[in-house]
Design a protein around this motif. Structure first.
Motif, PDB file in Angstrom:
ATOM      1  N   VAL A  21       5.623 -28.501 -51.265  1.00 24.17           N
ATOM      2  CA  VAL A  21       5.387 -27.507 -50.090  1.00 24.17           C
ATOM      3  C   VAL A  21       3.996 -27.413 -49.890  1.00 24.17           C
ATOM      4  O   VAL A  21       3.659 -27.187 -48.818  1.00 24.17           O
ATOM      5  N   GLU A  22       3.350 -27.317 -50.981  1.00 24.23           N
ATOM      6  CA  GLU A  22       1.769 -27.231 -50.905  1.00 24.23           C
ATOM      7  C   GLU A  22       1.058 -28.094 -49.948  1.00 24.23           C
ATOM      8  O   GLU A  22       0.207 -27.929 -49.049  1.00 24.23           O
ATOM      9  N   LYS A  23       1.379 -29.524 -50.454  1.00 23.35           N
ATOM     10  CA  LYS A  23       1.043 -30.487 -49.305  1.00 23.35           C
ATOM     11  C   LYS A  23       1.598 -30.491 -48.146  1.00 23.35           C
ATOM     12  O   LYS A  23       0.935 -30.801 -47.103  1.00 23.35           O
ATOM     13  N   GLY A  24       2.739 -30.192 -47.809  1.00 22.21           N
ATOM     14  CA  GLY A  24       3.298 -29.951 -46.356  1.00 22.21           C
ATOM     15  C   GLY A  24       2.707 -28.912 -45.849  1.00 22.21           C
ATOM     16  O   GLY A  24       2.275 -28.906 -44.389  1.00 22.21           O
ATOM     17  N   LEU A  25       2.166 -27.811 -46.330  1.00 21.62           N
ATOM     18  CA  LEU A  25       1.291 -26.574 -45.731  1.00 21.62           C
ATOM     19  C   LEU A  25      -0.085 -27.102 -45.351  1.00 21.62           C
ATOM     20  O   LEU A  25      -0.575 -26.625 -44.391  1.00 21.62           O
ATOM     21  N   ALA A  45       4.344 -23.250 -37.176  1.00 23.48           N
ATOM     22  CA  ALA A  45       4.252 -21.828 -37.465  1.00 23.48           C
ATOM     23  C   ALA A  45       5.570 -21.413 -38.209  1.00 23.48           C
ATOM     24  O   ALA A  45       5.350 -20.770 -39.308  1.00 23.48           O
ATOM     25  N   TYR A  46       6.546 -21.906 -37.761  1.00 22.33           N
ATOM     26  CA  TYR A  46       7.839 -21.440 -38.182  1.00 22.33           C
ATOM     27  C   TYR A  46       8.085 -21.963 -39.785  1.00 22.33           C
ATOM     28  O   TYR A  46       8.193 -21.222 -40.610  1.00 22.33           O
ATOM     29  N   ALA A  47       7.785 -23.255 -39.761  1.00 20.36           N
ATOM     30  CA  ALA A  47       7.690 -23.766 -41.207  1.00 20.36           C
ATOM     31  C   ALA A  47       6.851 -23.265 -42.291  1.00 20.36           C
ATOM     32  O   ALA A  47       7.153 -22.919 -43.332  1.00 20.36           O
ATOM     33  N   MET A  48       5.567 -22.809 -41.588  1.00 22.99           N
ATOM     34  CA  MET A  48       4.460 -22.183 -42.509  1.00 22.99           C
ATOM     35  C   MET A  48       5.174 -20.716 -42.786  1.00 22.99           C
ATOM     36  O   MET A  48       5.043 -20.288 -44.052  1.00 22.99           O
ATOM     37  N   LEU A  59      -2.713 -19.530 -37.228  1.00 21.31           N
ATOM     38  CA  LEU A  59      -1.958 -20.638 -36.580  1.00 21.31           C
ATOM     39  C   LEU A  59      -0.487 -19.722 -36.261  1.00 21.31           C
ATOM     40  O   LEU A  59      -0.213 -20.068 -35.173  1.00 21.31           O
ATOM     41  N   ILE A  60      -0.083 -18.859 -37.013  1.00 22.94           N
ATOM     42  CA  ILE A  60       0.867 -18.422 -36.728  1.00 22.94           C
ATOM     43  C   ILE A  60       0.862 -17.261 -35.444  1.00 22.94           C
ATOM     44  O   ILE A  60       1.954 -17.308 -34.713  1.00 22.94           O
ATOM     45  N   GLN A  61      -0.120 -16.815 -35.437  1.00 28.86           N
ATOM     46  CA  GLN A  61      -0.370 -15.716 -34.470  1.00 28.86           C
ATOM     47  C   GLN A  61      -0.524 -16.661 -33.001  1.00 28.86           C
ATOM     48  O   GLN A  61      -0.006 -16.094 -31.965  1.00 28.86           O
ATOM     49  N   GLY A  89      14.848 -22.578 -28.786  1.00 24.55           N
ATOM     50  CA  GLY A  89      15.372 -22.485 -30.397  1.00 24.55           C
ATOM     51  C   GLY A  89      14.248 -22.368 -31.597  1.00 24.55           C
ATOM     52  O   GLY A  89      14.475 -21.119 -32.019  1.00 24.55           O
ATOM     53  N   VAL A  90      13.218 -22.862 -31.341  1.00 26.12           N
ATOM     54  CA  VAL A  90      12.059 -22.728 -32.393  1.00 26.12           C
ATOM     55  C   VAL A  90      11.324 -21.368 -31.823  1.00 26.12           C
ATOM     56  O   VAL A  90      10.808 -20.430 -32.571  1.00 26.12           O
ATOM     57  N   ASP A  91      11.061 -21.368 -30.535  1.00 27.16           N
ATOM     58  CA  ASP A  91      10.450 -20.011 -29.863  1.00 27.16           C
ATOM     59  C   ASP A  91      11.351 -18.825 -30.381  1.00 27.16           C
ATOM     60  O   ASP A  91      10.935 -17.855 -31.072  1.00 27.16           O
TER      61      ASP A  91
END
Length: 174
Positions: A21-25, A45-48, A59-61, A89-91
């Motif tokens: 998970v850390e590597k993916g982030l 951003a959704y995954a994060m 990045l999320i903002q 869908g992701v929005d």
């Protein structure tokens, strides 16, 4: 650990999974997102956010602003013609999970759009020549589910058509 809006992210209790998970982030945070289109930024951003990154993260903002911008008017403005349902869908999922009350007008615009492009056989697709696309139909239903959780109006007939597609709605992809 990355701080989430409500506190520290929980462990998976499996160290190698936590490391993954850390590597993916770390990968999602790379500058590669600067050149991607809005839909890819929103998905990252959704995954994060689901990994516990705070909703105040830059990045999320940025992704929230992109999603809100596409759904600010009377009609949803997809990023592209092919991935319009994926983007919707992701929005919808990002805005509904982060602040459904704030984004309910945007989510209703997305719900209206997704319902308007449903095929008569209950599916969704990118072209008028295909019978239906399973993956796009999944994202359409995810969009509608996110919008419904926020209190948006969803046509029961649209949901029924999606749940009971007609015989001519066979899959074009898996």
């Amino acid at each position: 650990m990355v701080q989430a809006a409500e506190g520290e992210r929980r462990s998976t209790t499996v160290p190698r999974f936590d490391a993954a998970v850390e590597k993916g982030l770390a990968y999602l945070r790379q500058e590669r997102t600067a050149g991607t289109h809005g839909g890819e930024q929103v998905l990252a951003a959704y995954a994060m956010y689901k990994c516990g990154v705070a909703k105040t993260d830059g990045l999320i903002q940025k992704a929230l602003a992109e999603a809100a911008g596409r759904s600010a008017g009377p009609r949803y403005q997809p990023v592209g013609s092919y991935d319009h349902i994926y983007g919707a869908g992701v929005d919808a999922m990002l805005m509904a999970d982060i602040d459904k009350e704030k984004y309910v007008p945007n989510l209703q615009v997305i719900a209206n759009y997704v319902q308007s492009v449903q095929r008569s056989n209950g599916s969704w697709s990118d072209t008028p020549t295909t019978a239906g696309d399973i993956s796009m139909s999944q994202y359409a239903v995810l969009a509608l589910w996110a919008c419904q959780r926020a209190g948006c109006v969803i046509s029961p007939e649209c949901v029924e058509r999606a749940a009971e597609p007609t015989a001519d709605s066979g899959p074009t992809t898996t």
